[in-house]
Design a protein around this motif. Structure first.
Motif, PDB file in Angstrom:
ATOM      1  N   ALA A 186      12.913  13.332   1.007  1.00 23.29           N
ATOM      2  CA  ALA A 186      12.394  14.248  -0.023  1.00 23.29           C
ATOM      3  C   ALA A 186      11.343  15.179   0.570  1.00 23.29           C
ATOM      4  O   ALA A 186      11.280  16.371   0.243  1.00 23.29           O
ATOM      5  CB  ALA A 186      11.798  13.448  -1.184  1.00 23.29           C
ATOM      6  N   ILE A 187      10.524  14.648   1.470  1.00 20.07           N
ATOM      7  CA  ILE A 187       9.485  15.475   2.105  1.00 20.07           C
ATOM      8  C   ILE A 187      10.160  16.548   2.979  1.00 20.07           C
ATOM      9  O   ILE A 187       9.756  17.714   2.970  1.00 20.07           O
ATOM     10  CB  ILE A 187       8.507  14.601   2.933  1.00 20.07           C
ATOM     11  N   GLU A 188      11.206  16.138   3.676  1.00 23.87           N
ATOM     12  CA  GLU A 188      11.938  17.097   4.503  1.00 23.87           C
ATOM     13  C   GLU A 188      12.536  18.231   3.657  1.00 23.87           C
ATOM     14  O   GLU A 188      12.436  19.396   4.014  1.00 23.87           O
ATOM     15  CB  GLU A 188      13.068  16.386   5.245  1.00 23.87           C
ATOM     16  N   GLN A 245       9.695   8.160   1.503  1.00 19.73           N
ATOM     17  CA  GLN A 245      10.021   9.448   0.878  1.00 19.73           C
ATOM     18  C   GLN A 245      10.417  10.511   1.903  1.00 19.73           C
ATOM     19  O   GLN A 245      10.526  11.693   1.568  1.00 19.73           O
ATOM     20  CB  GLN A 245       8.832   9.983   0.052  1.00 19.73           C
ATOM     21  N   GLY A 246      10.588  10.104   3.148  1.00 18.89           N
ATOM     22  CA  GLY A 246      10.897  11.037   4.235  1.00 18.89           C
ATOM     23  C   GLY A 246      11.915  12.118   3.890  1.00 18.89           C
ATOM     24  O   GLY A 246      11.640  13.320   4.060  1.00 18.89           O
ATOM     25  N   ASP A 263       0.848  -1.188   0.000  1.00 14.80           N
ATOM     26  CA  ASP A 263       0.000   0.000   0.000  1.00 14.80           C
ATOM     27  C   ASP A 263       0.888   1.244   0.000  1.00 14.80           C
ATOM     28  O   ASP A 263       2.102   1.173   0.190  1.00 14.80           O
ATOM     29  CB  ASP A 263      -1.031  -0.028   1.131  1.00 14.80           C
ATOM     30  N   ALA A 264       0.251   2.387  -0.251  1.00 15.64           N
ATOM     31  CA  ALA A 264       1.001   3.611  -0.507  1.00 15.64           C
ATOM     32  C   ALA A 264       1.716   4.133   0.737  1.00 15.64           C
ATOM     33  O   ALA A 264       2.686   4.871   0.619  1.00 15.64           O
ATOM     34  CB  ALA A 264       0.058   4.675  -1.051  1.00 15.64           C
ATOM     35  N   LEU A 265       1.237   3.752   1.913  1.00 18.40           N
ATOM     36  CA  LEU A 265       1.832   4.323   3.123  1.00 18.40           C
ATOM     37  C   LEU A 265       3.317   3.943   3.238  1.00 18.40           C
ATOM     38  O   LEU A 265       4.151   4.790   3.556  1.00 18.40           O
ATOM     39  CB  LEU A 265       1.039   3.890   4.367  1.00 18.40           C
ATOM     40  N   ASP A 266       3.635   2.695   2.963  1.00 14.96           N
ATOM     41  CA  ASP A 266       5.048   2.277   3.012  1.00 14.96           C
ATOM     42  C   ASP A 266       5.873   3.128   2.055  1.00 14.96           C
ATOM     43  O   ASP A 266       6.951   3.601   2.394  1.00 14.96           O
ATOM     44  CB  ASP A 266       5.186   0.805   2.604  1.00 14.96           C
ATOM     45  N   PHE A 267       5.343   3.292   0.857  1.00 10.29           N
ATOM     46  CA  PHE A 267       6.047   4.064  -0.166  1.00 10.29           C
ATOM     47  C   PHE A 267       6.264   5.506   0.305  1.00 10.29           C
ATOM     48  O   PHE A 267       7.355   6.059   0.181  1.00 10.29           O
ATOM     49  CB  PHE A 267       5.231   4.031  -1.462  1.00 10.29           C
ATOM     50  N   LEU A 268       5.224   6.101   0.865  1.00 10.11           N
ATOM     51  CA  LEU A 268       5.310   7.507   1.299  1.00 10.11           C
ATOM     52  C   LEU A 268       6.281   7.666   2.469  1.00 10.11           C
ATOM     53  O   LEU A 268       7.034   8.646   2.526  1.00 10.11           O
ATOM     54  CB  LEU A 268       3.918   8.035   1.677  1.00 10.11           C
ATOM     55  N   VAL A 269       6.247   6.722   3.393  1.00  8.18           N
ATOM     56  CA  VAL A 269       7.158   6.803   4.542  1.00  8.18           C
ATOM     57  C   VAL A 269       8.604   6.797   4.053  1.00  8.18           C
ATOM     58  O   VAL A 269       9.457   7.531   4.557  1.00  8.18           O
ATOM     59  CB  VAL A 269       6.877   5.652   5.541  1.00  8.18           C
TER      60      VAL A 269
END
Lengths: 466, 190
Positions: free
Chosen positions: B181-183, B178-179, B170-176
């Motif tokens: 890049a989000i920072e 990206q930490g 699911d997308a949550l693993d993928f988004l986590v």
């Protein structure tokens, strides 16, 4: 020369954290995350399961609105009518917000109300920002030129944990509305008319930018009503580029900073315009001409016609089933149909302008015998203003119930329901089967039409009052 | 995370009706829950109470544990409630075949490993012709729907979502992940 971009593309591009590979979804940054009690508990549970914290509690704002009673909480917080599963949902959100340091516009908060009414009122909502909420009417905030859309609970967890979403870049649609709205005709009529033209899935996959004279002529609250209903045409979101009316509205929000910071922001907001020559993936134009008040006749918001129009014969199974459900006869006029309940409120039409519109017609009149009329302000601020202006007194003198803020009979989760077989004229957003209670039948209209009809006990043209 | 999905097989349940909204799928009064479970028994609650054909279609689907629902265009329109997907899954469905889906519903479906199978309206019309009693197979890898009687049609799945379904991501693993890049994004944004 860079390719000219429309406003939707500009806002989107400014929030892409990681572009998608090979046409895949982008990682999109969320400026503001709105929460309510019904679609958030399972998302917080996901955070706990994964051992994640809330990344940006400072960009998260919570309200309680969907399942709460439209009665007043007592001093000390006890709330008559809040019980069982709904009470557990409220308490769960209270605990989650306290545990994660999220601002909650809670039961005794002076600004409490419907998430989309309150966030706009306070200025939590800002032009050019990305705003999401586990609620399909989040597009309301597009009225100030924000890219605002509804998400499911899994995505609520994504935003809580990472402040981002994986989202496919949307297609863009320009909806050009021209023509003038006469007395007794409002943004709601405009919105219903274009939804009727587009169909319930007509704008699917697209974010809509509303343009044209009829849109520009709307005040900010009218623009919220129009943007609010974008989802009823299937749009992912709907927005309106800022103009001086937007700037004036934003300048007067409690959370808009003062002084130099405000100057900087307003300059930035004014610049939120599409480039000259920018194109859209689709363009729809409607000249509304002399638009009549619109009323729905079926079980989807696109099943709509002018108040004196005839209920059409069915052309597909959904329409057939809608007529069987509502019991309406094709060929009959909507005007004159009997009603049992009138509901004035919701994130679509629960702002002060909506209540003024209804009060103007109800002033000095009484609602018809046997018609239960509920007026529910969208927020405490709307409630206070309506009481200060004497609107609340007009409503109660007319025999309507003046309630405390919440979603109430729009979603009928809090005990405010239309009885089985009952016919409601409602200023809310959905006439789906059973939306206002099992077996309920809903006609959607503007606040003016709702008020005029409450007086007569049948669907009535508000233009008779202006 | 969810169980990776390769193919879904069974006798389909047909609700040939466009614009099936999520209120119809799971009425709002069942949303006062803080859990994902317990919604399946209320699937289409009011609709099946007042339309006999819907009640019988769902009773039959329950009887054969049908994992495939066939519906009309714009399936899942209206409210964003993910409870609609949870209710469909708890009832036993694993996919919906329709000419089109509402955007939020489609995202909610993929996020739960529930497959929105989008087929052109003309193929949908063919499918309606052959569906009665015939078993179907939805093949995620091949992007094909097949019937035991030999009918087959292709369907498109977006590449990213197909990969997620096949791997159970699911997308949550993928988004986590990206930490960083989000920072970086947060450090430069105004």
């Amino acid at each position: 020369m860079p390719t000219p971009r429309n406003l939707i593309e500009k806002i989107w591009d400014a929030h892409v954290v990681v572009p998608g590979e090979a046409g895949g979804p982008d990682v999109l940054y969320v400026d503001t995350h709105l929460l309510h009690e019904v679609t958030s508990p399972q998302a917080f549970a996901v955070l706990r399961e994964r051992g994640l914290s809330v990344r940006r509690p400072d960009q998260t704002f919570a309200t309680i609105d969907h399942a709460v009673p439209t009665t007043e909480p007592l001093a000390g917080g006890e709330w008559p009518g809040l019980a069982g599963a709904a009470e557990l949902q409220v308490k769960t959100l209270e605990a989650n917000c306290a545990g994660h340091g999220i601002e909650l516009c809670g039961r005794e908060h002076p600004a409490r109300g419907i998430v989309h009414v309150v966030a706009a009122e306070l200025g939590v909502t800002r032009p050019g920002s990305t705003i999401v909420c586990g609620d399909s009417h989040t597009s309301t905030h597009g009225a100030v030129g924000a890219l605002a859309f509804g998400i499911g609970t899994s995505e609520v967890a994504h935003v809580l944990g990472t402040q981002c979403l994986l989202q496919q870049r949307p297609r863009t649609m320009a909806v050009e509305l021209t023509g003038t709205l006469g007395a007794g005709v409002s943004a709601k009529d405009l919105a219903l008319a274009w939804i009727g033209e587009a169909g319930a899935g007509g704008a699917a996959g697209h974010v809509v930018e509303y343009r044209g004279g009829a849109v520009r002529s709307l005040d900010m609250e009218g623009r919220m009503t129009l943007c609010n209903l974008s989802i009823e045409a299937g749009a992912r979101a709907g927005l309106i580029a800022p103009d001086e009316r937007t700037i004036a509205y934003m300048e007067s929000r409690p959370r808009t900073p003062m002084g130099e910071a405000k100057e900087r922001l307003t300059e930035q907001w004014r610049s939120l315009q599409g480039d000259e020559g920018a194109v859209f993936d689709a363009t729809l134009s409607f000249d509304l001409g002399a638009l009549a008040p619109q009323v729905t006749w079926g079980t989807s918001p696109d099943m709509v016609t002018g108040i004196h129009g005839a209920i059409p014969g069915p052309t597909n199974r959904a329409q057939e089933s809608a007529l069987a459900y509502t019991g309406l006869e094709p060929g009959a006029s909507l005007a004159g149909q009997s009603i049992d309940v009138v509901f004035i409120g919701s994130c679509t039409n629960g702002r002060i302008g909506d209540l003024r519109e209804a009060a103007r017609i109800l002033d000095g009149n009484r609602v018809a015998d046997g018609v239960r009329t509920l007026v529910v302000p969208g927020s405490r601020a709307v409630q206070r203003a309506a009481e200060a202006e004497g609107l609340a007194e007009i409503f109660t003198r007319a025999g309507a119930e003046w309630r405390a803020p919440g979603c109430s009979m729009c979603i009928a989760m809090n005990g405010d329901v239309v009885p089985p077989g009952g016919r409601a004229l409602s200023t809310s957003n959905r006439n789906f089967e059973g939306r206002q209670g099992p077996g309920s039948i809903t006609f959607l209209s503007s606040p003016s039409t709702a008020a005029a009809s409450a007086i007569r006990g049948v669907i009535a043209d508000p233009r008779l009052h202006v | 995370m969810f169980e990776p999905i390769q193919r879904i097989t069974g006798v389909p349940c047909v609700l040939d009706h466009q614009d099936i909204d999520t209120d119809r799928i799971i009425p709002a009064r069942f949303l006062t829950t803080i859990e994902r479970d317990g919604l399946g028994e209320h699937l289409f609650r009011d609709w099946r109470d007042h339309e006999a054909r819907v009640a019988s279609a769902l009773a039959a689907a329950w009887g054969v544990a049908s994992p495939i629902l066939i519906a009309g265009a714009n399936f899942g329109c209206g409210s964003s409630r993910e409870h609609a997907v949870w209710a469909l899954m708890e009832f036993g469905f694993r996919c919906v075949i329709a000419p089109s889906f509402a955007d939020i519903f489609e995202k909610n479906a993929f996020g739960n490993g529930f497959v929105p199978v989008r087929i052109p309206a003309s193929v949908h019309a063919e499918l309606m012709g052959i569906a009665a009693g015939d078993s179907l197979e939805v093949d995620i890898d091949a992007g094909e729907v097949r019937s035991t009687s030999g009918w087959a049609a292709a369907f498109e799945l977006p590449a990213f979502e197909r990969r997620c379904l096949r791997k159970g991501w699911d997308a949550l693993d993928f988004l986590v992940d990206q930490g960083p890049a989000i920072e970086r994004f947060e450090s430069v944004r105004v």
